[in-house]
Design a protein around this motif. Structure first.
Motif, PDB file in Angstrom:
ATOM      1  N   THR A 102       0.825  -1.205   0.000  1.00  0.00           N
ATOM      2  CA  THR A 102       0.000   0.000   0.000  1.00  0.00           C
ATOM      3  C   THR A 102       0.860   1.256   0.000  1.00  0.00           C
ATOM      4  N   ALA A 103       1.956   1.236   0.780  1.00  0.00           N
ATOM      5  CA  ALA A 103       2.790   2.431   0.944  1.00  0.00           C
ATOM      6  C   ALA A 103       3.806   2.614  -0.177  1.00  0.00           C
ATOM      7  N   SER A 121       8.655  11.972   4.079  1.00  0.00           N
ATOM      8  CA  SER A 121       7.661  11.405   4.981  1.00  0.00           C
ATOM      9  C   SER A 121       6.292  12.020   4.726  1.00  0.00           C
ATOM     10  N   ILE A 124       0.217   9.878   8.036  1.00  0.00           N
ATOM     11  CA  ILE A 124      -0.720   8.825   7.666  1.00  0.00           C
ATOM     12  C   ILE A 124      -1.597   8.448   8.860  1.00  0.00           C
ATOM     13  N   ASN A 142      -2.217  -1.271   9.331  1.00  0.00           N
ATOM     14  CA  ASN A 142      -2.695  -1.843   8.070  1.00  0.00           C
ATOM     15  C   ASN A 142      -4.162  -2.251   8.138  1.00  0.00           C
ATOM     16  N   GLY A 206      -4.910   0.083   5.237  1.00  0.00           N
ATOM     17  CA  GLY A 206      -4.224  -0.306   4.005  1.00  0.00           C
ATOM     18  C   GLY A 206      -5.109  -1.185   3.137  1.00  0.00           C
ATOM     19  N   ILE A 221      -4.450   5.442   3.049  1.00  0.00           N
ATOM     20  CA  ILE A 221      -3.863   5.607   4.375  1.00  0.00           C
ATOM     21  C   ILE A 221      -3.743   7.073   4.796  1.00  0.00           C
ATOM     22  N   THR A 222      -4.283   7.978   3.976  1.00  0.00           N
ATOM     23  CA  THR A 222      -4.187   9.409   4.286  1.00  0.00           C
ATOM     24  C   THR A 222      -5.539  10.113   4.284  1.00  0.00           C
ATOM     25  N   PHE A 298       5.393   8.962   8.352  1.00  0.00           N
ATOM     26  CA  PHE A 298       5.887   7.691   7.847  1.00  0.00           C
ATOM     27  C   PHE A 298       6.723   7.929   6.595  1.00  0.00           C
ATOM     28  N   MET A 300       7.872   7.363   3.123  1.00  0.00           N
ATOM     29  CA  MET A 300       7.280   6.719   1.943  1.00  0.00           C
ATOM     30  C   MET A 300       7.384   7.655   0.751  1.00  0.00           C
TER      31      MET A 300
END
Length: 305
Positions: A102-103, A121, A124, A142, A206, A221-222, A298, A300
């Protein structure tokens, strides 16, 4: 810059990954770097809590979804105010690595170092589970699963397979279908309610679980929302016929399957209905599951939602 790597030493992972990590950290001069190693199950929770309280800029989980879950729970159990949490990262070296899908994160050490150097970063969401009988609180990054998935998680903890994690998970799914007794469950949010015989429910931050099964294709996730995927009184044959679509992220169009959005859900059952978080068994319903919008930073890629 102060970086802590929390390394799950399952399957002698330490010997496989630590030399490369040390080499890259020396070459690019990241600053203060510490490697802390798990010695037992749940040890990463304790290590992450201690590291957060001592203070660090980045805390990197080296392992799978379970290791990342423990690091998240350890950090949130610390005495730190939320604005002093370290940025969390992941080097996905587990058996499934579903959150990494997902990320948009690979298992490349070089790519991880690039994310750290560029401070790539994002804020999330997380999930929070409150078990109503014990008042215990657990966090997940997740997916939280209710029903069959939680039972499979328990069985997987006690098993291994020489044929790989994908086959092992699929084998336990089939075994679960053959032995699992569907629970009478009700799930309530502020805008919808579901009640019936439940095979499996996922409250998803996720999109993937169970080694690349895209159970919640619309999850982000955001966005401050869960996607809740409910598989009710579904037969093993219907599941098997749609397994390929699940792997592709195609929603299942059957009367026994439905999808909803929610910020908070109440799970209730008079049966002994298990709950898992990121593949780790946490307890029994009843429980409240809440989204925590933009709870952590996070590492990513910037273009991932």
């Amino acid at each position: 810059m102060n970086i802590v790597f929390v390394i799950n030493n399952k399957n002698n992972r330490l010997a496989k990954v630590l030399p490369g990590l040390r080499k890259y950290c020396r070459e690019i001069q990241l600053g203060s770097v510490q490697f802390i190693i798990t010695q037992r199950k749940k040890h990463a929770i304790e290590l992450a809590r201690q590291a957060a309280e001592k203070g660090c800029d980045y805390m990197i989980a080296v392992g799978g979804d379970g290791t990342l879950n423990e690091v998240i729970n350890g950090m949130l159990q610390s005495n730190n105010p939320t604005n002093e949490y370290p940025t969390i990262g992941l080097l996905p070296l587990g058996s499934a690595n579903d959150f990494a899908r997902t990320a948009g994160i690979s298992n490349s050490i070089e790519e991880l170092m690039e994310l750290i150097q560029s401070s790539a970063s994002r804020k999330i969401d997380l999930g929070k589970i409150i078990l109503q009988k014990t008042r215990e609180t657990r966090y997940f990054i997740n997916i939280a699963g209710v029903g069959l998935g939680a039972e499979i998680a328990q069985n997987l903890e006690q098993s291994s397979s020489v044929l790989g994690p994908g086959f092992n998970y699929f084998r336990h799914i089939i075994k679960g279908f053959l032995s699992y007794v569907k629970k009478e469950v009700s799930c309530t949010s502020s805008t919808w309610q579901w009640k019936g015989r439940l095979l499996q429910m996922t409250v998803a931050n996720g999109r993937y679980f169970g080694n690349a099964i895209c159970i919640a294709p619309d999850a982000r996730i955001t966005d401050g929302l869960f996607q809740v995927s409910i598989f009710g009184d579904l037969s093993i044959w219907d599941y098997l016929k749609n397994y390929g679509n699940l792997k592709k992220g195609v929603k299942i169009n059957l009367p026994q399957v439905c999808y909803h959005d929610a910020r908070e859900v109440l799970i209730q059952s008079n049966d002994s209905c298990s709950i898992e978080a990121d593949g780790e068994y946490v307890g029994l319903a009843p429980a409240v599951i809440k989204v925590m919008p933009k709870a952590i930073s996070f590492l990513m890629p910037p273009d991932v939602q």
